[in-house]
Design a protein around this motif. Structure first.
Motif, PDB file in Angstrom:
ATOM      1  N   VAL A  43     -17.829  68.522   6.137  1.00  0.00           N
ATOM      2  CA  VAL A  43     -17.115  67.708   7.130  1.00  0.00           C
ATOM      3  C   VAL A  43     -17.075  66.243   6.692  1.00  0.00           C
ATOM      4  O   VAL A  43     -16.038  65.573   6.821  1.00  0.00           O
ATOM      5  CB  VAL A  43     -17.762  67.863   8.525  1.00  0.00           C
ATOM      6  CG1 VAL A  43     -17.206  66.864   9.509  1.00  0.00           C
ATOM      7  CG2 VAL A  43     -17.560  69.287   9.036  1.00  0.00           C
ATOM      8  N   LEU A  44     -18.163  65.748   6.142  1.00  0.00           N
ATOM      9  CA  LEU A  44     -18.178  64.374   5.632  1.00  0.00           C
ATOM     10  C   LEU A  44     -17.240  64.213   4.444  1.00  0.00           C
ATOM     11  O   LEU A  44     -16.593  63.169   4.286  1.00  0.00           O
ATOM     12  CB  LEU A  44     -19.603  63.965   5.253  1.00  0.00           C
ATOM     13  CG  LEU A  44     -20.543  63.721   6.427  1.00  0.00           C
ATOM     14  CD1 LEU A  44     -21.985  63.627   5.946  1.00  0.00           C
ATOM     15  CD2 LEU A  44     -20.142  62.485   7.185  1.00  0.00           C
ATOM     16  N   PHE A  45     -17.127  65.247   3.614  1.00  0.00           N
ATOM     17  CA  PHE A  45     -16.198  65.196   2.492  1.00  0.00           C
ATOM     18  C   PHE A  45     -14.752  65.118   2.986  1.00  0.00           C
ATOM     19  O   PHE A  45     -13.944  64.376   2.429  1.00  0.00           O
ATOM     20  CB  PHE A  45     -16.388  66.430   1.599  1.00  0.00           C
ATOM     21  CG  PHE A  45     -15.384  66.509   0.486  1.00  0.00           C
ATOM     22  CD1 PHE A  45     -15.540  65.739  -0.652  1.00  0.00           C
ATOM     23  CD2 PHE A  45     -14.285  67.343   0.578  1.00  0.00           C
ATOM     24  CE1 PHE A  45     -14.611  65.802  -1.679  1.00  0.00           C
ATOM     25  CE2 PHE A  45     -13.354  67.410  -0.432  1.00  0.00           C
ATOM     26  CZ  PHE A  45     -13.518  66.646  -1.566  1.00  0.00           C
ATOM     27  N   ILE A  46     -14.437  65.878   4.021  1.00  0.00           N
ATOM     28  CA  ILE A  46     -13.085  65.819   4.588  1.00  0.00           C
ATOM     29  C   ILE A  46     -12.820  64.431   5.165  1.00  0.00           C
ATOM     30  O   ILE A  46     -11.743  63.850   4.963  1.00  0.00           O
ATOM     31  CB  ILE A  46     -12.901  66.917   5.640  1.00  0.00           C
ATOM     32  CG1 ILE A  46     -12.942  68.297   4.977  1.00  0.00           C
ATOM     33  CG2 ILE A  46     -11.602  66.737   6.411  1.00  0.00           C
ATOM     34  CD1 ILE A  46     -13.011  69.457   5.951  1.00  0.00           C
ATOM     35  N   GLY A  47     -13.797  63.871   5.855  1.00  0.00           N
ATOM     36  CA  GLY A  47     -13.657  62.514   6.376  1.00  0.00           C
ATOM     37  C   GLY A  47     -13.486  61.496   5.270  1.00  0.00           C
ATOM     38  O   GLY A  47     -12.719  60.533   5.394  1.00  0.00           O
ATOM     39  N   PHE A  48     -14.190  61.701   4.149  1.00  0.00           N
ATOM     40  CA  PHE A  48     -14.036  60.817   2.994  1.00  0.00           C
ATOM     41  C   PHE A  48     -12.613  60.869   2.459  1.00  0.00           C
ATOM     42  O   PHE A  48     -12.015  59.836   2.151  1.00  0.00           O
ATOM     43  CB  PHE A  48     -15.039  61.215   1.898  1.00  0.00           C
ATOM     44  CG  PHE A  48     -14.933  60.403   0.651  1.00  0.00           C
ATOM     45  CD1 PHE A  48     -15.557  59.176   0.558  1.00  0.00           C
ATOM     46  CD2 PHE A  48     -14.206  60.859  -0.445  1.00  0.00           C
ATOM     47  CE1 PHE A  48     -15.463  58.411  -0.601  1.00  0.00           C
ATOM     48  CE2 PHE A  48     -14.105  60.104  -1.592  1.00  0.00           C
ATOM     49  CZ  PHE A  48     -14.734  58.881  -1.673  1.00  0.00           C
ATOM     50  N   LEU A  79     -10.780  75.061   1.607  1.00  0.00           N
ATOM     51  CA  LEU A  79     -11.422  75.948   0.631  1.00  0.00           C
ATOM     52  C   LEU A  79     -12.947  75.861   0.698  1.00  0.00           C
ATOM     53  O   LEU A  79     -13.639  76.878   0.580  1.00  0.00           O
ATOM     54  CB  LEU A  79     -10.933  75.621  -0.779  1.00  0.00           C
ATOM     55  CG  LEU A  79      -9.481  76.010  -1.084  1.00  0.00           C
ATOM     56  CD1 LEU A  79      -9.069  75.477  -2.450  1.00  0.00           C
ATOM     57  CD2 LEU A  79      -9.308  77.509  -1.024  1.00  0.00           C
ATOM     58  N   LEU A  80     -13.469  74.664   0.876  1.00  0.00           N
ATOM     59  CA  LEU A  80     -14.927  74.522   0.999  1.00  0.00           C
ATOM     60  C   LEU A  80     -15.450  75.188   2.265  1.00  0.00           C
ATOM     61  O   LEU A  80     -16.512  75.819   2.245  1.00  0.00           O
ATOM     62  CB  LEU A  80     -15.311  73.047   0.971  1.00  0.00           C
ATOM     63  CG  LEU A  80     -15.225  72.354  -0.382  1.00  0.00           C
ATOM     64  CD1 LEU A  80     -15.460  70.861  -0.230  1.00  0.00           C
ATOM     65  CD2 LEU A  80     -16.205  72.953  -1.365  1.00  0.00           C
ATOM     66  N   LEU A  81     -14.713  75.066   3.369  1.00  0.00           N
ATOM     67  CA  LEU A  81     -15.130  75.740   4.599  1.00  0.00           C
ATOM     68  C   LEU A  81     -15.063  77.257   4.446  1.00  0.00           C
ATOM     69  O   LEU A  81     -15.942  77.981   4.944  1.00  0.00           O
ATOM     70  CB  LEU A  81     -14.264  75.284   5.772  1.00  0.00           C
ATOM     71  CG  LEU A  81     -14.536  73.872   6.279  1.00  0.00           C
ATOM     72  CD1 LEU A  81     -13.494  73.467   7.318  1.00  0.00           C
ATOM     73  CD2 LEU A  81     -15.934  73.769   6.859  1.00  0.00           C
ATOM     74  N   ALA A  82     -14.044  77.761   3.759  1.00  0.00           N
ATOM     75  CA  ALA A  82     -13.945  79.203   3.520  1.00  0.00           C
ATOM     76  C   ALA A  82     -15.090  79.683   2.627  1.00  0.00           C
ATOM     77  O   ALA A  82     -15.661  80.754   2.856  1.00  0.00           O
ATOM     78  CB  ALA A  82     -12.603  79.537   2.892  1.00  0.00           C
ATOM     79  N   ALA A  83     -15.430  78.890   1.607  1.00  0.00           N
ATOM     80  CA  ALA A  83     -16.550  79.257   0.738  1.00  0.00           C
ATOM     81  C   ALA A  83     -17.865  79.234   1.500  1.00  0.00           C
ATOM     82  O   ALA A  83     -18.728  80.091   1.298  1.00  0.00           O
ATOM     83  CB  ALA A  83     -16.610  78.310  -0.451  1.00  0.00           C
TER      84      ALA A  83
END
Length: 111
Positions: A43-48, A79-83
């Motif tokens: 989630v922090l990566f998406i915010g970044f 993709l990261l959330l799916a992984a």
């Protein structure tokens, strides 16, 4: 008020916005890299990625901002959330994301 006076007032505000965006990017990056929980890191990566798209807008590069928002935050985040959803429970337990199950004492007390 003339144009030069208006520009003198706008410049400090623009610097403040740019500084806040830079600090927010550094904070999000540090938190995403140091987070022990995988979901929080994603989630922090998406915010970044979304904040970086705002930085590209401030730099007058809307094409790069759109690509960053779509690919960097949107596609990569999905993709990261799916992984993360496909990780076995044992891997999630190592990252501190165990499912909350009642303890044996609590189950015995309820029955």
């Amino acid at each position: 008020m003339d144009l030069i006076g208006t520009m003198e007032l706008i410049a400090p505000v623009a610097w403040a916005i740019d500084g806040l965006l830079a600090l927010l990017l550094l904070w999000l990056a540090a938190r995403a890299l140091s987070s022990p929980r995988l979901l929080e890191a994603v989630v922090l990566f998406i915010g970044f990625g979304l904040t970086l798209a705002l930085v590209w807008i401030r730099l007058d590069a809307p094409d790069i901002a759109l690509a960053e928002a779509a690919i960097g935050a949107g596609l990569t985040g999905a993709l990261l959330l799916a992984a993360l959803a496909r990780l076995p429970v044992s891997m999630r337990a190592e990252s501190g994301q165990t499912e909350k199950t009642p303890s044996k004492e609590r189950r015995d007390a309820e029955t």
